[in-house]
Design a protein around this motif. Structure first.
Motif, PDB file in Angstrom:
ATOM      1  N   GLN A  62      -2.843 -22.365   9.271  1.00 51.76           N
ATOM      2  CA  GLN A  62      -4.222 -22.756   9.538  1.00 51.76           C
ATOM      3  C   GLN A  62      -4.965 -21.742  10.401  1.00 51.76           C
ATOM      4  O   GLN A  62      -6.164 -21.895  10.629  1.00 51.76           O
ATOM      5  CB  GLN A  62      -4.252 -24.126  10.239  1.00 51.76           C
ATOM      6  CG  GLN A  62      -3.584 -25.253   9.478  1.00 51.76           C
ATOM      7  CD  GLN A  62      -4.269 -25.568   8.174  1.00 51.76           C
ATOM      8  OE1 GLN A  62      -5.452 -25.299   8.012  1.00 51.76           O
ATOM      9  NE2 GLN A  62      -3.536 -26.138   7.226  1.00 51.76           N
ATOM     10  N   ILE A  63      -4.251 -20.730  10.908  1.00 49.41           N
ATOM     11  CA  ILE A  63      -4.900 -19.711  11.731  1.00 49.41           C
ATOM     12  C   ILE A  63      -5.833 -18.892  10.849  1.00 49.41           C
ATOM     13  O   ILE A  63      -5.402 -18.234   9.900  1.00 49.41           O
ATOM     14  CB  ILE A  63      -3.856 -18.791  12.405  1.00 49.41           C
ATOM     15  CG1 ILE A  63      -2.971 -19.597  13.363  1.00 49.41           C
ATOM     16  CG2 ILE A  63      -4.542 -17.643  13.142  1.00 49.41           C
ATOM     17  CD1 ILE A  63      -3.680 -20.155  14.550  1.00 49.41           C
ATOM     18  N   GLY A  64      -7.113 -18.910  11.158  1.00 45.73           N
ATOM     19  CA  GLY A  64      -8.106 -18.285  10.291  1.00 45.73           C
ATOM     20  C   GLY A  64      -8.070 -16.775  10.329  1.00 45.73           C
ATOM     21  O   GLY A  64      -7.976 -16.111   9.298  1.00 45.73           O
ATOM     22  N   THR A  65      -8.158 -16.185  11.520  1.00 52.85           N
ATOM     23  CA  THR A  65      -8.166 -14.739  11.686  1.00 52.85           C
ATOM     24  C   THR A  65      -7.029 -14.343  12.608  1.00 52.85           C
ATOM     25  O   THR A  65      -6.877 -14.921  13.690  1.00 52.85           O
ATOM     26  CB  THR A  65      -9.512 -14.252  12.264  1.00 52.85           C
ATOM     27  OG1 THR A  65     -10.584 -14.723  11.437  1.00 52.85           O
ATOM     28  CG2 THR A  65      -9.563 -12.744  12.330  1.00 52.85           C
ATOM     29  N   ARG A  66      -6.236 -13.371  12.190  1.00 51.85           N
ATOM     30  CA  ARG A  66      -5.081 -12.928  12.978  1.00 51.85           C
ATOM     31  C   ARG A  66      -5.285 -11.472  13.371  1.00 51.85           C
ATOM     32  O   ARG A  66      -5.443 -10.613  12.499  1.00 51.85           O
ATOM     33  CB  ARG A  66      -3.793 -13.100  12.162  1.00 51.85           C
ATOM     34  CG  ARG A  66      -3.655 -14.524  11.659  1.00 51.85           C
ATOM     35  CD  ARG A  66      -2.584 -14.671  10.596  1.00 51.85           C
ATOM     36  NE  ARG A  66      -2.815 -15.923   9.864  1.00 51.85           N
ATOM     37  CZ  ARG A  66      -1.933 -16.487   9.071  1.00 51.85           C
ATOM     38  NH1 ARG A  66      -0.745 -15.938   8.889  1.00 51.85           N
ATOM     39  NH2 ARG A  66      -2.219 -17.614   8.437  1.00 51.85           N
ATOM     40  N   ILE A  67      -5.305 -11.232  14.660  1.00 48.62           N
ATOM     41  CA  ILE A  67      -5.467  -9.884  15.191  1.00 48.62           C
ATOM     42  C   ILE A  67      -4.142  -9.521  15.833  1.00 48.62           C
ATOM     43  O   ILE A  67      -3.759 -10.076  16.861  1.00 48.62           O
ATOM     44  CB  ILE A  67      -6.629  -9.826  16.200  1.00 48.62           C
ATOM     45  CG1 ILE A  67      -7.915 -10.302  15.508  1.00 48.62           C
ATOM     46  CG2 ILE A  67      -6.802  -8.423  16.747  1.00 48.62           C
ATOM     47  CD1 ILE A  67      -9.097 -10.419  16.427  1.00 48.62           C
ATOM     48  N   THR A  68      -3.424  -8.583  15.214  1.00 46.16           N
ATOM     49  CA  THR A  68      -2.026  -8.360  15.563  1.00 46.16           C
ATOM     50  C   THR A  68      -1.785  -6.926  15.986  1.00 46.16           C
ATOM     51  O   THR A  68      -2.035  -5.991  15.214  1.00 46.16           O
ATOM     52  CB  THR A  68      -1.120  -8.699  14.364  1.00 46.16           C
ATOM     53  OG1 THR A  68      -1.465  -9.989  13.847  1.00 46.16           O
ATOM     54  CG2 THR A  68       0.333  -8.710  14.782  1.00 46.16           C
ATOM     55  N   ALA A  69      -1.291  -6.764  17.207  1.00 46.78           N
ATOM     56  CA  ALA A  69      -0.817  -5.465  17.665  1.00 46.78           C
ATOM     57  C   ALA A  69       0.642  -5.301  17.213  1.00 46.78           C
ATOM     58  O   ALA A  69       1.156  -6.097  16.430  1.00 46.78           O
ATOM     59  CB  ALA A  69      -0.950  -5.371  19.189  1.00 46.78           C
ATOM     60  N   LEU A  70       1.309  -4.283  17.709  1.00 47.03           N
ATOM     61  CA  LEU A  70       2.653  -3.965  17.239  1.00 47.03           C
ATOM     62  C   LEU A  70       3.631  -5.110  17.481  1.00 47.03           C
ATOM     63  O   LEU A  70       3.680  -5.697  18.558  1.00 47.03           O
ATOM     64  CB  LEU A  70       3.161  -2.703  17.947  1.00 47.03           C
ATOM     65  CG  LEU A  70       4.575  -2.250  17.593  1.00 47.03           C
ATOM     66  CD1 LEU A  70       4.647  -1.830  16.127  1.00 47.03           C
ATOM     67  CD2 LEU A  70       5.021  -1.106  18.497  1.00 47.03           C
ATOM     68  N   LEU A  71       4.412  -5.424  16.449  1.00 49.06           N
ATOM     69  CA  LEU A  71       5.530  -6.370  16.534  1.00 49.06           C
ATOM     70  C   LEU A  71       6.751  -5.697  15.930  1.00 49.06           C
ATOM     71  O   LEU A  71       6.657  -5.003  14.916  1.00 49.06           O
ATOM     72  CB  LEU A  71       5.216  -7.657  15.759  1.00 49.06           C
ATOM     73  CG  LEU A  71       4.187  -8.619  16.356  1.00 49.06           C
ATOM     74  CD1 LEU A  71       3.820  -9.694  15.344  1.00 49.06           C
ATOM     75  CD2 LEU A  71       4.725  -9.266  17.629  1.00 49.06           C
ATOM     76  N   ASN A  72       7.911  -5.931  16.534  1.00 48.31           N
ATOM     77  CA  ASN A  72       9.143  -5.333  16.035  1.00 48.31           C
ATOM     78  C   ASN A  72      10.074  -6.334  15.369  1.00 48.31           C
ATOM     79  O   ASN A  72      10.806  -5.990  14.439  1.00 48.31           O
ATOM     80  CB  ASN A  72       9.900  -4.635  17.176  1.00 48.31           C
ATOM     81  CG  ASN A  72       9.128  -3.458  17.740  1.00 48.31           C
ATOM     82  OD1 ASN A  72       8.953  -3.339  18.942  1.00 48.31           O
ATOM     83  ND2 ASN A  72       8.666  -2.570  16.877  1.00 48.31           N
ATOM     84  N   LEU A 112      -8.606   4.240  11.833  1.00 47.30           N
ATOM     85  CA  LEU A 112      -7.772   5.204  12.555  1.00 47.30           C
ATOM     86  C   LEU A 112      -8.257   6.637  12.397  1.00 47.30           C
ATOM     87  O   LEU A 112      -8.043   7.462  13.282  1.00 47.30           O
ATOM     88  CB  LEU A 112      -6.319   5.101  12.065  1.00 47.30           C
ATOM     89  CG  LEU A 112      -5.647   3.734  12.247  1.00 47.30           C
ATOM     90  CD1 LEU A 112      -4.197   3.800  11.806  1.00 47.30           C
ATOM     91  CD2 LEU A 112      -5.743   3.259  13.694  1.00 47.30           C
ATOM     92  N   ASP A 113      -8.905   6.942  11.267  1.00 50.04           N
ATOM     93  CA  ASP A 113      -9.285   8.327  11.004  1.00 50.04           C
ATOM     94  C   ASP A 113     -10.778   8.508  10.768  1.00 50.04           C
ATOM     95  O   ASP A 113     -11.201   9.500  10.178  1.00 50.04           O
ATOM     96  CB  ASP A 113      -8.511   8.862   9.796  1.00 50.04           C
ATOM     97  CG  ASP A 113      -8.702   7.991   8.568  1.00 50.04           C
ATOM     98  OD1 ASP A 113      -9.306   6.915   8.703  1.00 50.04           O
ATOM     99  OD2 ASP A 113      -8.234   8.382   7.480  1.00 50.04           O
ATOM    100  N   GLN A 170      -3.530   0.171  21.661  1.00 50.80           N
ATOM    101  CA  GLN A 170      -4.898   0.308  21.146  1.00 50.80           C
ATOM    102  C   GLN A 170      -4.979   0.405  19.623  1.00 50.80           C
ATOM    103  O   GLN A 170      -5.865   1.036  19.080  1.00 50.80           O
ATOM    104  CB  GLN A 170      -5.590   1.525  21.776  1.00 50.80           C
ATOM    105  CG  GLN A 170      -7.101   1.311  21.944  1.00 50.80           C
ATOM    106  CD  GLN A 170      -7.790   2.440  22.658  1.00 50.80           C
ATOM    107  OE1 GLN A 170      -7.135   3.269  23.288  1.00 50.80           O
ATOM    108  NE2 GLN A 170      -9.099   2.503  22.571  1.00 50.80           N
ATOM    109  N   GLN A 171      -4.049  -0.230  18.924  1.00 52.85           N
ATOM    110  CA  GLN A 171      -4.140  -0.353  17.475  1.00 52.85           C
ATOM    111  C   GLN A 171      -3.806  -1.784  17.085  1.00 52.85           C
ATOM    112  O   GLN A 171      -2.944  -2.411  17.695  1.00 52.85           O
ATOM    113  CB  GLN A 171      -3.192   0.614  16.754  1.00 52.85           C
ATOM    114  CG  GLN A 171      -3.615   2.059  16.835  1.00 52.85           C
ATOM    115  CD  GLN A 171      -2.768   2.968  15.962  1.00 52.85           C
ATOM    116  OE1 GLN A 171      -1.958   2.517  15.163  1.00 52.85           O
ATOM    117  NE2 GLN A 171      -2.951   4.263  16.115  1.00 52.85           N
ATOM    118  N   ALA A 172      -4.482  -2.286  16.053  1.00 50.94           N
ATOM    119  CA  ALA A 172      -4.248  -3.668  15.629  1.00 50.94           C
ATOM    120  C   ALA A 172      -4.560  -3.815  14.156  1.00 50.94           C
ATOM    121  O   ALA A 172      -5.427  -3.106  13.604  1.00 50.94           O
ATOM    122  CB  ALA A 172      -5.105  -4.630  16.451  1.00 50.94           C
TER     123      ALA A 172
END
Length: 577
Positions: A484-494, A178-179, A523-525
């Motif tokens: 079992q999910i190997g890689t998790r790419i997560t955007a905003l969740l409330n 982010l920075d 555009q952030q995850a």
């Protein structure tokens, strides 16, 4: 750590499981500390790569809080700042850099120092002479009291996440911190080894994230892809979410020679200007009871109706649906008397399956086996996108996806068994990654044990087939599958349930929850799991003309039909071509 770097604070307490508490130095503003930021703690023997998980305010005396200075009294506030009042941050150590025994360190005056021998020399002045001898290890300890905290450098990020042009690994830059202006790479070889997920609430850019990942996998030849494109977003041009660009390129436009588009709605696909697409039709004879069971909620079928479907299948085999749809009431009654079926359930099943007649792609008999054509494309290392067009209702999506996936999985099981028997490298299947949207509908706890998608998720990479699940409701996915999910790419969740689901099977998730909750909506995850050495928050890579030039194959010459020429030229102008 170089002398030019200013320390931000000192470690005052912490634990391996709870993380580190750091008191900021008086000249460091707490407002510059953002959740998700990466910092480095310089210990006596190791350097710890950490993520900032929380920011807080502290006071040296409770009387300050009881009688705070007036907002107009700037002098008193400045006097208290740093001594009476101060900022604290919580860090979660993720990795540690440990010098190998042969590495020597030097101070700013050039004096050789061994970091393993106690010394009065400032730790902040240690300068490793050779960065390649720093060993990257999981965190098994913590730094001592008053260890200094610094901004993470570009070199630190390179050591952790590597370089995109690393010839030994298929690294792909998915974004930047982010920075900082340094790429964060995921290892695509490790990414395709297991099933993966892209999560986020509606409008957070899941489709763009998915398109980025698919483009990277295709570019690096990490796997061959089968993409069930429910809303026509991946194969060809799709609507952009920004204000300056109306459309974005699809995978077929980026990789014209390596992507094939199959469509269930040829008219819709042609109207969109998609070139070289192939028609896809399915027949009633290809539908088995398992396919109907997955769609039972959309068809409104009861358990009794499914039981009678099994009776019909046992009697008529592959032609069971055609036979059922042509049966009269009297024939149904006679069948029930002979085979002990239930007349009401079979008649209800007949009425509900009449909905299949309205599907454009469904035929009583097909002139050829289109699923075999898809298999041939995959065997030729062509990535396949299946567009649904106007047939994007949930019934069609679940029915088609299940029918095709089940048969392709059976083919890969046979190929894997052959390879395990022969040990011949030429028999080794190319890894296949299957992309599905609305994944919670396929992986619901009530049905996951009996669906092909639950089977694939639990098999990991046993038969060289994995899933890329895209969903806005991860809490609707079975817990065993999520683990079992190997890689998790997560955007905003409330939703708290969705956030809990993301961290199923993840140790030390407490600090990461706060990081995920503070993401921007665009555009952030947060990326964590098998393909990255540690959890990381990124500003995702823009999907724009710069990306097209960096990732796509050589430009190809389009020759659009006259009726779509104007639309295509307009899209090019919008994209700056």
């Amino acid at each position: 750590m170089t002398n030019s770097q200013q320390p931000l604070g000192s470690v005052i307490q912490g634990s391996l499981t709870g993380g580190l508490e750091v008191r900021l130095h008086p000249d460091i503003s707490v407002e510059d500390m953002r959740v998700g930021k990466f910092l480095v703690v310089q210990g006596v023997r190791s350097r710890f790569f950490c993520m900032l998980t929380d920011v807080a305010l502290g006071t040296a005396n409770s009387r300050i809080i009881a009688s705070p200075p007036s907002w107009e009294d700037t002098f008193l506030r400045e006097v208290l700042a740093g001594s009476g009042t101060y900022g604290t941050i919580n860090l979660s150590p993720m990795l540690m850099f440990t010098p190998e025994s042969h590495e020597s360190f030097s101070t700013s005056d050039g004096k050789s120092v061994n970091p393993f021998v106690p010394s009065s020399t400032s730790l902040a002045s240690f300068q490793p002479q050779t960065s390649t001898t720093m060993e990257l290890l999981p965190v098994k300890t913590i730094p001592s009291h008053f260890s200094q905290v610094y901004e993470a450098s570009e070199e630190d990020f390179r050591r952790v996440f590597g370089w995109e042009d690393d010839i030994q690994r298929k690294n792909f830059s998915i974004g930047k911190p982010l920075d900082m202006d340094v790429p964060v790479c995921i290892d695509l070889n490790r990414f395709v080894e297991r099933s993966n997920g892209v999560f986020g609430k509606s409008g957070t850019g899941k489709s763009f994230l998915t398109r980025l990942l698919l483009a990277g996998v295709i570019r690096k030849n990490a796997a061959v892809n089968l993409i069930f494109d429910m809303h026509s977003e991946y194969g060809w041009e799709a609507v952009a979410e920004g204000k300056n660009v109306n459309t974005v390129k699809g995978l077929k436009q980026l990789f014209p020679g390596r992507v094939e588009v199959y469509t269930l709605d040829p008219e819709s696909t042609k109207r969109r200007g998609v070139r070289d697409s192939q028609e896809l039709y399915l027949s009633y004879e290809q539908i088995e009871v398992e396919d109907i069971k997955l769609c039972s909620r959309d068809l409104g079928l009861s358990e009794a109706a499914l039981d009678n479907a099994n009776i019909l299948f046992s009697e008529f085999g592959k032609s069971w649906i055609v036979q059922l749809l042509n049966m009269t009431n009297e024939e149904i009654e006679m069948f029930c008397e002979e085979k002990r079926g239930h007349k009401g359930s079979i008649m209800a099943l007949q009425r509900k399956l009449l909905r299949l007649d309205g599907l454009k792609y469904m035929r009583a008999v097909c002139p050829q086996n289109y699923i075999n054509k898809i298999l041939q494309s995959l065997e030729a290392d062509k990535n396949v996108v299946i567009e649904f067009g106007s047939q994007s209702n949930m019934l069609s999506y679940m029915l088609v996806t299940n029918m095709i996936t089940r048969r392709i999985h059976e083919h890969y099981v046979r190929k894997a068994d052959k390879f395990l028997q022969s040990k011949n490298p030429s028999d080794r299947p190319t890894p296949l990654m299957i992309t599905i949207e609305e994944a919670h509908r396929f992986l619901d706890p009530a049905i996951v044990q009996s669906t092909i998608f639950g089977t694939i998720a639990r098999e990991l990479r046993k038969y060289f087939v994995t899933l890329l699940v895209v969903d806005q409701r991860p809490s609707g996915i079975d817990n065993e599958v999520m683990s079992q999910i190997g890689t998790r790419i997560t955007a905003l969740l409330n939703d708290d349930k969705d956030i809990d689901a993301i961290f199923t099977g993840v140790s030390g998730a407490g600090g990461l929850r706060s990081v995920l909750a503070k993401l921007d909506s665009k555009q952030q995850a947060l990326i964590l799991g098998h393909a990255v050495p540690m959890p990381v928050v990124v500003r995702t890579r823009p999907y724009d003309s710069v990306f097209y030039a960096e990732i796509g194959d050589a430009a190809w010459e389009e020759k659009p039909d006259a009726e779509v020429f104007a639309a295509a030229e307009l899209a090019k102008a919008d994209l700056g071509f």
